[in-house]
Design an enzyme around this catalytic site. Structure first.
Site, PDB file in Angstrom:
ATOM      1  N   TYR A   8      86.482 -64.764 103.315  1.00  0.00           N
ATOM      2  CA  TYR A   8      86.711 -65.857 102.374  1.00  0.00           C
ATOM      3  C   TYR A   8      86.249 -67.156 103.019  1.00  0.00           C
ATOM      4  O   TYR A   8      86.520 -67.391 104.200  1.00  0.00           O
ATOM      5  CB  TYR A   8      88.209 -65.965 102.038  1.00  0.00           C
ATOM      6  CG  TYR A   8      88.521 -67.158 101.162  1.00  0.00           C
ATOM      7  CD1 TYR A   8      88.541 -67.046  99.781  1.00  0.00           C
ATOM      8  CD2 TYR A   8      88.761 -68.414 101.724  1.00  0.00           C
ATOM      9  CE1 TYR A   8      88.789 -68.154  98.978  1.00  0.00           C
ATOM     10  CE2 TYR A   8      89.010 -69.522 100.930  1.00  0.00           C
ATOM     11  CZ  TYR A   8      89.030 -69.381  99.557  1.00  0.00           C
ATOM     12  OH  TYR A   8      89.262 -70.475  98.763  1.00  0.00           O
TER      13      TYR A   8
ATOM     14  N   GLU B 161      83.453 -72.470  96.725  1.00  0.00           N
ATOM     15  CA  GLU B 161      84.215 -71.311  97.200  1.00  0.00           C
ATOM     16  C   GLU B 161      83.353 -70.057  97.147  1.00  0.00           C
ATOM     17  O   GLU B 161      82.708 -69.787  96.134  1.00  0.00           O
ATOM     18  CB  GLU B 161      85.468 -71.106  96.347  1.00  0.00           C
ATOM     19  CG  GLU B 161      86.352 -69.987  96.859  1.00  0.00           C
ATOM     20  CD  GLU B 161      87.486 -69.665  95.885  1.00  0.00           C
ATOM     21  OE1 GLU B 161      87.202 -69.252  94.738  1.00  0.00           O
ATOM     22  OE2 GLU B 161      88.652 -69.831  96.264  1.00  0.00           O
TER      23      GLU B 161
END
Ligand code: ADP
Ligand code: MG
Length: 387
Positions: free
Chosen positions: A109, A197
């Site tokens: 992530y 993101e």
């Protein structure tokens, strides 16, 4: 302003942030063509909506043949995709991204956001990336690492090393990862992003670093200097009332409750929403008509609230400063005359020309309640909305 994954990936490519090959399809014929150009399987068919969680909702499918690409495309386009980010009503899918399937070794992530407290760009990363990142954040927050970058000095090699070591990256990919993070930082700054993101950012079995997902959000206040980005805006993905309000430069956000409200000043608007909640009701919107609102803006704001079916009562709370109370009252009366008001109206105003404003409302013949202080205003409107 949010954009779609395929659009974010176009920007990634411009900055040489690696992503799988692929293209956008509006039907299965185009999907087949893109898949055959990719030339190897698996191929991934991905619903393009502004919400995440598509994988879990059935909006990301692997295909092992051209026929399967078509089958998945036909199933996904037109489907009502429900994810934890769309809410229970879901979102109708209109287009899919068809891209090369990747041999995933590990899902990470990675995101960048501005951190207002430290006035830095914050890099958030985790080696436990993928579809369960929310669960990781809730149960094992120590698996999430944070690195602050001072925007005055910009990204430095030590930032990249810190993130790389925090992610336990194999040494073979650290160089490629650091290069990618540096590019991503420049992309973030140059486009005035409020969020980038990548979940998952993957390390492939061939030791390559690739952005498999891409989410970008831009600071609306800076969009005037990014005319090219405005072309990415997809009005279908936005709340229709929010879109309508933006035409009139109104600071409006549609919410779930039943008490419509119109206020001048964002701070006062927040306090009004708190007051509504304190009295046991829920606000149907946020609306700050601004300090210098004209009667026309008040009228437009009022019309937008009235066109919202879930509104059971309306609260108007204005502090007359630059926006005088008489101007507000005229706007309300005008809007009320032009639109049929089916719900009770509670008005509280104080400040410049308040007497004149009250007179205009009293003589308008409108059926409305007036209140003197915040607390009783909230209580009156909550009671009406509940009845
Ligand atoms: P969402 O976050 O909306 O669920 P993602 O783009 O993250 O959508 O996709 C969900 C999952 O699907 C990823 O975590 C990954 O495991 C898999 N996936 C997505 N794109 C690819 C791809 N090109 N190749 C292989 N797997 C993929
Ligand atoms: Mg994702």
């Amino acid at each position: 302003m949010k954009i779609h994954e395929f659009q974010a990936k176009q920007i990634f490519r411009k900055y040489q942030v690696p992503t799988p090959n692929g293209g956008l399809a509006l039907d299965s014929e185009k999907a087949r063509q893109i898949a055959s150009e990719i030339g190897h399987f698996p191929v991934v068919v991905k619903a393009q909506i502004h919400a995440g969680g598509r994988g879990k909702g059935g909006g990301v499918q692997l295909a092992q043949s051209l026929d399967e690409v078509c089958k998945h495309t036909e199933a996904i386009i037109g489907m009502n995709l429900v994810t934890h980010q769309t809410g229970p009503e879901g979102k109708i899918v209109k287009q899919v991204l068809v891209e090369a399937g990747v041999n995933i070794e590990k899902e990470l992530y990675l995101s960048l956001i501005p951190d207002r407290e430290t006035a830095c760009i914050l890099v958030i990363a985790s080696e436990a990336g993928g579809m369960d990142i929310e669960e990781v954040a809730a149960t094992t927050p120590e698996k999430i690492i944070k690195v602050h970058i001072n925007p005055l000095s910009g990204i430095q090699p030590f930032h990249c090393r810190k993130v790389s070591f925090g992610l336990n990256l194999p040494s073979a990919v650290i160089k490629e990862f650091s290069q990618m993070l540096t590019r991503l930082y420049h992309l973030f700054i140059e486009n005035d992003c409020s969020m980038v993101e990548i979940n998952p950012l993957v390390i492939t079995k061939e030791n390559r670093v690739l952005a498999l997902d891409a989410k970008m959000d831009f600071d609306d206040n800076a969009l005037f200097r990014h005319k090219d980005l405005l072309e990415f805006r997809d009005l279908d993905e936005e709340d229709p009332l929010d879109v309508e309000a933006s035409k009139y430069n109104l600071n409006y956000i549609n919410l779930d409750g039943t008490v419509g409200n119109m206020v001048n000043g964002a701070g006062l608007a927040m306090a009004v929403m708190d007051t509504i909640k304190l009295a046991g009701a829920e606000p149907a919107n946020f609306l700050d008509v601004g300090g210098g609102a004209t009667a026309e803006m008040v009228e437009n704001g009022f019309k937008i609230i009235l066109s919202d079916d879930k509104v059971k009562a309306i609260l108007i709370n204005i502090f007359g400063g630059i926006l005088r109370c008489d101007v507000l009252a005229k706007g309300v009366v005008e809007a009320a005359r032009k639109t049929e008001i089916k719900v009770p109206l509670v008005v509280r105003m104080e400040g410049t020309n308040v007497e004149e404003g009250r007179r205009i409302l009293a003589e308008s013949g409108l059926d409305l309640f007036t209140a003197d202080d915040m607390k009783s205003t909230g209580e009156i409107v909550a009671k009406i909305a509940a009845s």
